[in-house]
Design a protein around this motif. Sequence first.
Motif, PDB file in Angstrom:
ATOM      1  N   ALA A 140      51.911 113.190  83.342  1.00  0.00           N
ATOM      2  CA  ALA A 140      52.876 113.603  84.580  1.00  0.00           C
ATOM      3  C   ALA A 140      51.984 113.036  85.722  1.00  0.00           C
ATOM      4  O   ALA A 140      52.820 112.230  86.751  1.00  0.00           O
ATOM      5  CB  ALA A 140      53.035 115.112  84.737  1.00  0.00           C
ATOM      6  N   LEU A 141      50.723 113.206  85.888  1.00  0.00           N
ATOM      7  CA  LEU A 141      49.876 112.774  87.160  1.00  0.00           C
ATOM      8  C   LEU A 141      49.950 111.055  86.976  1.00  0.00           C
ATOM      9  O   LEU A 141      50.312 110.548  88.256  1.00  0.00           O
ATOM     10  CB  LEU A 141      48.347 113.410  87.218  1.00  0.00           C
ATOM     11  CG  LEU A 141      48.532 114.959  87.317  1.00  0.00           C
ATOM     12  CD1 LEU A 141      47.098 115.636  87.146  1.00  0.00           C
ATOM     13  CD2 LEU A 141      49.420 115.374  88.624  1.00  0.00           C
ATOM     14  N   ALA A 142      49.626 110.694  86.052  1.00  0.00           N
ATOM     15  CA  ALA A 142      49.436 109.111  85.981  1.00  0.00           C
ATOM     16  C   ALA A 142      50.799 108.473  85.905  1.00  0.00           C
ATOM     17  O   ALA A 142      50.971 107.461  87.049  1.00  0.00           O
ATOM     18  CB  ALA A 142      49.034 108.830  84.511  1.00  0.00           C
ATOM     19  N   ASP A 143      51.954 109.164  85.666  1.00  0.00           N
ATOM     20  CA  ASP A 143      53.329 108.569  86.016  1.00  0.00           C
ATOM     21  C   ASP A 143      53.723 108.704  87.415  1.00  0.00           C
ATOM     22  O   ASP A 143      54.290 107.826  87.800  1.00  0.00           O
ATOM     23  CB  ASP A 143      54.353 109.403  85.050  1.00  0.00           C
ATOM     24  CG  ASP A 143      54.310 109.252  83.524  1.00  0.00           C
ATOM     25  OD1 ASP A 143      53.447 108.207  83.268  1.00  0.00           O
ATOM     26  OD2 ASP A 143      54.938 109.944  82.829  1.00  0.00           O
ATOM     27  N   ASN A 144      53.252 109.758  87.845  1.00  0.00           N
ATOM     28  CA  ASN A 144      53.669 110.203  89.423  1.00  0.00           C
ATOM     29  C   ASN A 144      52.930 109.036  90.151  1.00  0.00           C
ATOM     30  O   ASN A 144      53.320 108.625  91.088  1.00  0.00           O
ATOM     31  CB  ASN A 144      53.236 111.343  89.801  1.00  0.00           C
ATOM     32  CG  ASN A 144      54.354 112.298  89.403  1.00  0.00           C
ATOM     33  OD1 ASN A 144      55.516 112.017  88.969  1.00  0.00           O
ATOM     34  ND2 ASN A 144      54.134 113.733  89.859  1.00  0.00           N
ATOM     35  N   ALA A 145      51.605 108.919  89.780  1.00  0.00           N
ATOM     36  CA  ALA A 145      50.857 107.720  90.420  1.00  0.00           C
ATOM     37  C   ALA A 145      51.552 106.567  90.706  1.00  0.00           C
ATOM     38  O   ALA A 145      51.625 105.837  91.632  1.00  0.00           O
ATOM     39  CB  ALA A 145      49.502 107.664  89.995  1.00  0.00           C
ATOM     40  N   GLN A 146      52.165 106.067  89.541  1.00  0.00           N
ATOM     41  CA  GLN A 146      52.758 104.909  89.601  1.00  0.00           C
ATOM     42  C   GLN A 146      54.184 105.050  90.058  1.00  0.00           C
ATOM     43  O   GLN A 146      54.551 103.977  91.007  1.00  0.00           O
ATOM     44  CB  GLN A 146      53.104 104.395  88.118  1.00  0.00           C
ATOM     45  CG  GLN A 146      51.747 103.801  87.376  1.00  0.00           C
ATOM     46  CD  GLN A 146      51.009 102.720  88.038  1.00  0.00           C
ATOM     47  OE1 GLN A 146      51.663 101.895  88.572  1.00  0.00           O
ATOM     48  NE2 GLN A 146      49.813 102.932  87.776  1.00  0.00           N
ATOM     49  N   ARG A 147      54.922 106.125  90.226  1.00  0.00           N
ATOM     50  CA  ARG A 147      56.201 106.171  90.696  1.00  0.00           C
ATOM     51  C   ARG A 147      55.999 106.198  92.353  1.00  0.00           C
ATOM     52  O   ARG A 147      56.731 105.707  92.911  1.00  0.00           O
ATOM     53  CB  ARG A 147      56.820 107.572  90.408  1.00  0.00           C
ATOM     54  CG  ARG A 147      57.279 107.460  88.781  1.00  0.00           C
ATOM     55  CD  ARG A 147      57.584 108.833  88.557  1.00  0.00           C
ATOM     56  NE  ARG A 147      58.218 109.138  87.149  1.00  0.00           N
ATOM     57  CZ  ARG A 147      57.898 110.047  86.561  1.00  0.00           C
ATOM     58  NH1 ARG A 147      57.135 111.022  86.904  1.00  0.00           N
ATOM     59  NH2 ARG A 147      58.550 110.054  85.358  1.00  0.00           N
ATOM     60  N   TYR A 148      54.860 106.831  92.817  1.00  0.00           N
ATOM     61  CA  TYR A 148      54.474 107.235  94.112  1.00  0.00           C
ATOM     62  C   TYR A 148      54.162 105.317  94.767  1.00  0.00           C
ATOM     63  O   TYR A 148      54.683 105.229  95.883  1.00  0.00           O
ATOM     64  CB  TYR A 148      53.446 107.942  94.576  1.00  0.00           C
ATOM     65  CG  TYR A 148      53.539 109.282  94.508  1.00  0.00           C
ATOM     66  CD1 TYR A 148      54.348 109.955  93.351  1.00  0.00           C
ATOM     67  CD2 TYR A 148      53.045 109.999  95.446  1.00  0.00           C
ATOM     68  CE1 TYR A 148      54.498 111.243  93.527  1.00  0.00           C
ATOM     69  CE2 TYR A 148      53.245 111.462  95.424  1.00  0.00           C
ATOM     70  CZ  TYR A 148      53.972 112.050  94.634  1.00  0.00           C
ATOM     71  OH  TYR A 148      54.190 113.455  94.909  1.00  0.00           O
ATOM     72  N   ARG A 149      53.456 104.929  93.875  1.00  0.00           N
ATOM     73  CA  ARG A 149      52.935 103.381  94.205  1.00  0.00           C
ATOM     74  C   ARG A 149      54.449 102.420  94.590  1.00  0.00           C
ATOM     75  O   ARG A 149      54.477 101.842  95.426  1.00  0.00           O
ATOM     76  CB  ARG A 149      52.115 102.960  93.341  1.00  0.00           C
ATOM     77  CG  ARG A 149      50.758 103.497  93.523  1.00  0.00           C
ATOM     78  CD  ARG A 149      49.661 103.103  92.334  1.00  0.00           C
ATOM     79  NE  ARG A 149      49.792 101.684  92.262  1.00  0.00           N
ATOM     80  CZ  ARG A 149      49.034 100.861  92.787  1.00  0.00           C
ATOM     81  NH1 ARG A 149      47.946 101.621  93.836  1.00  0.00           N
ATOM     82  NH2 ARG A 149      48.763  99.471  92.632  1.00  0.00           N
ATOM     83  N   GLN A 150      55.231 102.798  93.471  1.00  0.00           N
ATOM     84  CA  GLN A 150      56.194 101.964  93.544  1.00  0.00           C
ATOM     85  C   GLN A 150      57.197 102.366  94.772  1.00  0.00           C
ATOM     86  O   GLN A 150      57.781 101.522  95.602  1.00  0.00           O
ATOM     87  CB  GLN A 150      57.118 102.328  92.198  1.00  0.00           C
ATOM     88  CG  GLN A 150      58.465 101.371  92.265  1.00  0.00           C
ATOM     89  CD  GLN A 150      58.209 100.015  92.142  1.00  0.00           C
ATOM     90  OE1 GLN A 150      57.178  99.639  91.357  1.00  0.00           O
ATOM     91  NE2 GLN A 150      59.132  99.112  92.712  1.00  0.00           N
ATOM     92  N   ALA A 151      57.265 103.782  95.084  1.00  0.00           N
ATOM     93  CA  ALA A 151      58.141 104.041  96.275  1.00  0.00           C
ATOM     94  C   ALA A 151      57.422 103.712  97.612  1.00  0.00           C
ATOM     95  O   ALA A 151      58.168 103.192  98.585  1.00  0.00           O
ATOM     96  CB  ALA A 151      58.078 105.691  96.163  1.00  0.00           C
ATOM     97  N   ILE A 152      56.139 103.517  97.470  1.00  0.00           N
ATOM     98  CA  ILE A 152      55.538 103.128  98.851  1.00  0.00           C
ATOM     99  C   ILE A 152      55.716 101.510  98.808  1.00  0.00           C
ATOM    100  O   ILE A 152      55.994 101.178 100.178  1.00  0.00           O
ATOM    101  CB  ILE A 152      53.897 103.339  98.615  1.00  0.00           C
ATOM    102  CG1 ILE A 152      53.764 104.852  98.833  1.00  0.00           C
ATOM    103  CG2 ILE A 152      53.137 102.769  99.651  1.00  0.00           C
ATOM    104  CD1 ILE A 152      52.293 105.549  98.537  1.00  0.00           C
ATOM    105  N   ALA A 153      55.632 100.947  97.874  1.00  0.00           N
ATOM    106  CA  ALA A 153      55.798  99.541  97.941  1.00  0.00           C
ATOM    107  C   ALA A 153      57.323  99.110  98.328  1.00  0.00           C
ATOM    108  O   ALA A 153      57.488  98.186  99.042  1.00  0.00           O
ATOM    109  CB  ALA A 153      55.893  98.946  96.344  1.00  0.00           C
ATOM    110  N   GLU A 154      58.291 100.000  98.025  1.00  0.00           N
ATOM    111  CA  GLU A 154      59.791  99.722  98.426  1.00  0.00           C
ATOM    112  C   GLU A 154      59.890 100.288  99.761  1.00  0.00           C
ATOM    113  O   GLU A 154      60.910  99.648 100.432  1.00  0.00           O
ATOM    114  CB  GLU A 154      60.546 100.397  97.222  1.00  0.00           C
ATOM    115  CG  GLU A 154      60.569  99.665  95.984  1.00  0.00           C
ATOM    116  CD  GLU A 154      61.357 100.248  94.803  1.00  0.00           C
ATOM    117  OE1 GLU A 154      62.263 101.542  95.537  1.00  0.00           O
ATOM    118  OE2 GLU A 154      61.186  99.899  93.709  1.00  0.00           O
ATOM    119  N   HIS A 155      59.338 101.388 100.205  1.00  0.00           N
ATOM    120  CA  HIS A 155      59.782 102.061 101.369  1.00  0.00           C
ATOM    121  C   HIS A 155      59.045 102.060 102.499  1.00  0.00           C
ATOM    122  O   HIS A 155      59.482 102.599 103.718  1.00  0.00           O
ATOM    123  CB  HIS A 155      60.289 103.453 101.139  1.00  0.00           C
ATOM    124  CG  HIS A 155      61.305 103.388  99.755  1.00  0.00           C
ATOM    125  ND1 HIS A 155      62.730 102.953 100.170  1.00  0.00           N
ATOM    126  CD2 HIS A 155      61.385 103.950  98.642  1.00  0.00           C
ATOM    127  CE1 HIS A 155      63.440 103.246  99.129  1.00  0.00           C
ATOM    128  NE2 HIS A 155      62.543 103.432  98.166  1.00  0.00           N
TER     129      HIS A 155
END
Lengths: 472, 472
Positions: free
Chosen positions: B374-389
């Motif tokens: 869950a933490l590893a997935d979140n790290a990628q999701r957060y990074r994606q959200a940061i890249a986008e927003h």
Amino acid sequence: MAQEPLYERLAQRLRGQIQRGVLRAGERLPSLRRLGRDQRISLATAIEAYLQLEREGLIEARPRSGYYVRAASLPAPRAAAAHRAARAPQPIRNPALLGVLDVLGRTDVVPLHAATPALPLLPTAALSGAVSRALRRDPAAALNYAIPQGLPALRQRIAQRYAQCGADVDPDEIVITAGAMEAISLALRTVARAGDVVMLETPTYYGLLQAVAAQGLRVIEVPNRPGSGIDAARAAELLERHAVRAAVLMPNFNNPLGSLTGDDDKRALLAACAAHGTVAIEDDLYGELAYSGIRPAPLRAFDRDGATITCGSYSKMLSPGLRVGWALGGRWSSALLRAKCFSTVATATLPQQAIVEYLARHDFDRGLRRLRRALADNAQRYRQAIAEHWPSGTRVAEPAGGMALWVELPDGADGQALFEAALAKGIGILPGHLFSNRGDYRRHVRLSCGLAWDARTEAALRTVGRLASRLL
Amino acid sequence: MAQEPLYERLAQRLRGQIQRGVLRAGERLPSLRRLGRDQRISLATAIEAYLQLEREGLIEARPRSGYYVRAASLPAPRAAAAHRAARAPQPIRNPALLGVLDVLGRTDVVPLHAATPALPLLPTAALSGAVSRALRRDPAAALNYAIPQGLPALRQRIAQRYAQCGADVDPDEIVITAGAMEAISLALRTVARAGDVVMLETPTYYGLLQAVAAQGLRVIEVPNRPGSGIDAARAAELLERHAVRAAVLMPNFNNPLGSLTGDDDKRALLAACAAHGTVAIEDDLYGELAYSGIRPAPLRAFDRDGATITCGSYSKMLSPGLRVGWALGGRWSSALLRAKCFSTVATATLPQQAIVEYLARHDFDRGLRRLRRALADNAQRYRQAIAEHWPSGTRVAEPAGGMALWVELPDGADGQALFEAALAKGIGILPGHLFSNRGDYRRHVRLSCGLAWDARTEAALRTVGRLASRLL
């Protein structure tokens, strides 16, 4: 010859029963009403008879509880000689204080050493139900962090309780801690630095000396006197003479003496602290355990400028293992919270919730009353056992509260040797020198009267007495 | 033109799905076997396709777990410039570190600030059952004192777990504490005195700086580098130049960087500490939370003479509110136990018993695996959200474990201003300057990826990104 008055005949009969051991030390006498009915005498006559026995020191009245048989009379331990107190502040020198006391972890001995109420004296079933309810109500919250300061509902309860004994406490100045010892340790870390001088009582609880040792503080000692408590005049002299950063005091039932410091002396102590900028750190651990049933005021009740830090705990009233205590921070409140937050972060959540649940659903006062009576009864039973089985010349303090019994053995006795001999027989006691910075009280031992009174306890007291005689 | 190989056509299709957001960052791709079956291709072709996407940085393999979509590529934060590190040891100077951080107690904000796993990521129901069982089994023991060192059964479990990652630990050298912070605080109190110099990483967890501040210690800082961990060569230079009493290190997943220090650097750090008599205090709080699934060795595994004190906790793995952690004391074990005993006496009993029950009846590894994923997935999701927003030019560390995400905003940004603006919108983040003694990292913020991934978390990340753009 005129016939003896009726009350005197009654007193005579009761006196005989006490002397023959029909009525034993610590036992409750019939109520006045019951005595009148049973003996077909007036209430006035019953009162007169009990007053007579009370004057003779054979029985004692406990407010809101009744009349109890007192132990055989024993002299009190002698007060620490003020002239023996070191002139100069000293670091902790007693090597026995610098290690963890092994006996405290022993579960295979009769625990006359452990100043903790035996579990049958505590509301264990009710508390255990309270833990379950707290967990059921909101398991997620129970397993998550509490805020560093502690649960607001718990702080509210503590403030309310202090209001009942005359101390105005704001729930927002309270910091919940892992027992009173964390509170005292945080207080010392907050107000003092290594090398600073603190004033402690003599005798005093070894844990306080250890907390002082852990922080590299130096100590001066003010006598606590059996029966009358802290010597406030001597304290004022010491504060005048030395730069004392803090005074760690147990005005309400010094451990090991069980003595209560009077309100005038409390005021005098606070005034002396205020005059010299000394922070009073009050160990109020036993404040609720007055044998009289009347909760004495904490120092804090007389403190008008929040310069006192009052530390307490549920450990001796509900459960030692939950590790929930508090500091009333006064004007040190924010600094204490920082010290808490920067070391243990927060006190465990579920134990705090369990106590809130217990206090909301159960009669805290009723549980305390039961505990206080058991301790008061035990104190008399122990004194009686000591009078009967320990060497003559043994002196015993008469505690007014708490659960410590301080015993001074006759000349030539050695508390450490008795401690070792008792341990070899499977009985834990504590040698007196642990209660002093300089290893005084070589002839003393401290007993706990927090045990359930049963054949094992009675036999252990007899055995230690026999050992003490043999060692002389 | 020769036809593209089969694997390349497959890769092309997957690439398109990732780019169009059909496959989102943090999502798991079909297993190789499944892919082969579904697409009617050989296993070798499936492998080749995934390898190609991995080379392109679009997906990543996680051992024993599978292939996952990576976030859009983002540059890493720049390492702390070694030349900016103060030459001379300094007391804690950042005023924000000297108070309790109010935001930590806020429960009314989206907790992007709290480096704690959200409760749905923890085995809350199983643990709550474990508490109940422990209480039912022996309510009296649960409410009574545990020995100061902590329950033997729990110390046994901890030693066994460390044996699995190459560290030989004797259960008798372990001291159970109220979380890792008490362990570190006790370690510092045991080995250092006010005024002593300790080495910390930069950036480092603000709680370590606060523990150091609480004890009046001075600090020198050694850089921890995104992606590669502690600069061991620089550490050796600093230890050579200054008399450093202790080094408080997070080789396994520095908070806030999430970086892992390699085994060679760990050995070099230990050698430098040994050469200069510096005690290594290891904060191993996140050691079990490697995204790779491979638990890195603690410093302790390379320590041959017990000079390391390794501190850990169940707070980030099972429950923060139970407050159960540990110190592997090595040759400092007795001294640590004294410090524990002289301040908090013992860790609460029931929380220790509950963890013993949980470990005996549940699959700890399975729970950890779920949490790590869950933490590893979140790290990628957060990074994606940061890249986008978030504003372009934002840099983000790629954590290898733990739950911190360290974000460097573009030139001209102000982490403190963003923290305040986010808080005003009901979102908690932490400003970067808290992670440095001297208030560096003014452009940084730290996020927690311990939250459950849901619409609220996603919206909060978008909102903070918008605020960051607006503030530029």
